[in-house]
Design an enzyme around this catalytic site. Structure first.
Site, mmCIF file in Angstrom:
data_model
loop_
_atom_site.group_PDB
_atom_site.id
_atom_site.type_symbol
_atom_site.label_atom_id
_atom_site.label_comp_id
_atom_site.label_asym_id
_atom_site.label_seq_id
_atom_site.Cartn_x
_atom_site.Cartn_y
_atom_site.Cartn_z
ATOM 1 N N GLU A 119 1.563 -0.275 -5.086
ATOM 2 C CA GLU A 119 0.526 0.603 -5.324
ATOM 3 C C GLU A 119 1.380 2.100 -5.454
ATOM 4 O O GLU A 119 1.483 2.667 -4.360
ATOM 5 C CB GLU A 119 -0.448 0.801 -4.344
ATOM 6 N N ASP A 175 0.938 -1.286 0.096
ATOM 7 C CA ASP A 175 0.011 -0.155 -0.085
ATOM 8 C C ASP A 175 0.920 1.234 0.136
ATOM 9 O O ASP A 175 1.815 1.379 0.728
ATOM 10 C CB ASP A 175 -1.029 0.053 1.199
#
Ligand SMILES: [Ca+2]
Ligand SMILES: [Ca+2]
Ligand SMILES: [Ca+2]
Length: 561
Positions: A291, A248
């Site tokens: 990401e 993330d």
């Protein structure tokens, strides 16, 4: 990610599009598609790991299947639905046939979404136990599916014992596990130069950095003890059965100062290489997915150096947000030039041999069916596009039945319960769903309504996934764009390439019939790998291959000598 973060990321997308990607398409504004760059060809993927020819499926466990009537999806529920995703039998094609699952956060967390972790070793009790998780891995592996999990290490939850300890005193042994200072230096959120949201937050007479919000303090990955702890946790979960991690907010990991020091720092790249080397050593074929929500040239840097490690020594997969944007813009404008130009740009910018990770949408984006206005033809185009592109495509749960956004404006509306059938509880729970179903679940956007219908979107996804997996060229091959990258292009045509093999792919992105070609490619015979109803025979004329496709139709042909 929480609501605030999503808005910020949408702002980030807008900002990057405006500030650094002026060629970005905007169908609503009627701007022309981007200019063509060099006719960059995308190379076949290097490396032979399983994830370089896989189709992934992103699961929000809370919304997939409830097993105990509390209205919240859980791991036993997910296990009970594995046969829907892949029954482990290559002969049957009435399963979706995906190769791997990405589970959004499953660790203990006070929030519904789980992106603020309070214990990196414990499963969220709403979802089940560690035994349930290990059984999920075993049951998935038995069917030939891999499992990767969200590993959220840019920040923890504010209630994590590490942060509680760190905040307790400037002399705490965990003080430098987070980023502290005596005052607020006034840094902006790096994706929004006009942001007034604070990134430094006051606590016990000092300030800590939390780029997204005060509830998620950034971890300080420059601290050696924390780096070792993160590597230990990675090893632990690999030993517990996972096959990799989704990372993330990867580009915001290590900050070295305000402004340009808040993203894409050399220290961030160095840590991802360190973690990647560790993971390769512990489990050589485990995958890391980044990401890095940014522009194509910046995403390209997260693959690292391809000289020593095939496909790159940093993050072997990175989500392709700019391509998603161009797919949606191109489909909404009935103009394939948007997409063709992005593919050409990727070929010129991405290192040779890397594995792309294309998506239509994910849990931070308005669902694709909604972005395409519920248009059946465009949804059919989107499915065919995603599953014929190079790299490792990721589906977001529910996309395969055309699930739309919920009606609220919060992030939960992007993450609503899976519509297994059209009943009020949707086959999802025997209790009250934790959040309402999206519109349409009772009128066709459900698994039960589509599963035995040959022309349904679900059948299309199943068929296209199986076609992709049956073709080494479609799963691992390179790509060369054949259609126009400027002006108006009613069809997207490209050839997928691997060794001597060539597969021609043509998507008609308009509602009208189009005649395509001639394509000056070798071969004298065409083997049909996939054709929508009404697609005319691909024929070899003196000047190349040509065919006629009805509106929104796709044809995929292997060209033979
Ligand atoms: Ca439950
Ligand atoms: Ca099967
Ligand atoms: Ca950070």
């Amino acid at each position: 990610m929480p609501h605030t973060r999503l808005l910020l990321l949408l702002a980030a997308l807008t900002w990057t599009a405006c500030a650094t990607n002026p060629s970005s398409g905007d169908p609503a504004g009627g701007r022309p598609p981007p200019p063509s760059g060099s006719q960059g060809e995308i190379e076949p993927v290097a490396g032979t790991e399983w994830y370089r020819k896989a189709v992934f499926y992103e699961v929000f466990v809370r919304s997939f299947q409830d097993s105990n009537g509390d209205g919240k999806g859980d791991l036993p529920g997910l296990i009970s639905r594995l046969d829907y995703l892949n029954d482990g039998n290559p002969e049957t094609q009435d399963d979706l046939g995906v190769d791997a699952l990405w589970l959004m956060p499953v660790f203990a967390s006070p929030s519904y979404h789980g992106y603020d972790v309070v214990d990196y070793e414990r499963i969220n009790p709403d979802y089940g136990t560690l035994e349930d998780f290990e059984r999920l891995c075993e049951e998935a592996h038995r069917r030939g599916m891999r499992i990767i999990i969200d590993f959220v290490i840019n920040h923890s939850g504010v209630q994590h014992p590490w942060f509680v300890e760190s905040a307790s005193s400037p002399s705490s042994p965990k003080r430098d596990w987070y980023v502290w200072g005596p005052r607020d230096p006034g840094w902006k959120q790096p994706w929004d130069m006009f942001s007034t949201a604070p990134t430094w937050h006051q606590k016990n007479g000092a300030y800590y950095y939390g780029v997204f919000w005060g509830g998620m303090p950034d971890l300080n990955m420059r601290t050696p003890a924390l780096r070792e702890e993160v590597k230990r946790l990675a090893s632990l979960w690999l030993a517990r059965g996972v096959d990799g991690f989704r990372l993330d907010a990867a580009r915001y990991l290590i900050e070295t100062g305000g402004g340009a020091g808040q993203y894409d720092t050399a220290e961030t790249h160095a840590f991802w290489k360190e973690l990647a080397a560790h993971v390769r050593q512990v489990k050589p074929d485990a995958v890391l997915v980044g990401e890095n929500w940014s522009t194509t040239p910046i995403i390209a840097t997260y693959y690292g150096d391809t000289g020593g490690v095939p496909g790159g020594d940093e993050l072997p997969l990175n989500f392709n947000f700019p391509l998603s944007e161009q797919i949606l813009a191109g489909l909404n404008a009935d103009n394939a030039a948007f997409i063709a130009a992005k593919l050409v740009e990727m070929g010129g910018v991405y290192p040779a041999g890397i594995s792309d990770a294309p998506i239509l949408t994910n849990h931070d984006m308005v669902r694709v069916a909604t972005q395409l206005g519920g248009n059946g033809g465009r949804k059919a185009n989107a499915a065919a596009l995603l599953l014929t592109l190079p790299g490792t495509p990721f589906l977001y749960y529910g996309e395969e039945v055309g699930m739309t956004n919920g009606t609220t404006s919060n992030d939960e509306a992007k993450r609503t319960p899976m519509p297994w059938d059209g009943t009020p509880k949707g086959g999802f729970t025997t209790g009250t769903p934790w959040f309402g179903f999206s519109p349409g679940h009772a009128s066709g956007s459900s698994v039960a309504a589509q599963t035995d219908v040959a022309e349904s979107l679900l059948s299309r996804y199943r068929k296209l996934i199986h076609v992709r997996q049956a073709s080494e060229v479609l799963s691992r091959g390179g790509l060369q764009v054949l259609s126009a990258t400027t002006g108006r292009a009613p069809s997207l045509a490209f050839v997928r390439l691997l060794g001597d093999e060539q597969v021609l792919v043509v998507h008609n992105v308009t509602d009208s019939s189009v005649s395509v070609g001639p394509y000056n490619l070798p071969g004298s015979k065409a083997e049909v790998l996939f054709e929508d109803r009404g697609v005319g025979t691909l024929t070899r004329a003196s000047n190349g291959w040509q065919a006629t496709l009805p509106g929104r139709a796709t044809g995929i042909w292997r060209l033979q000598p």
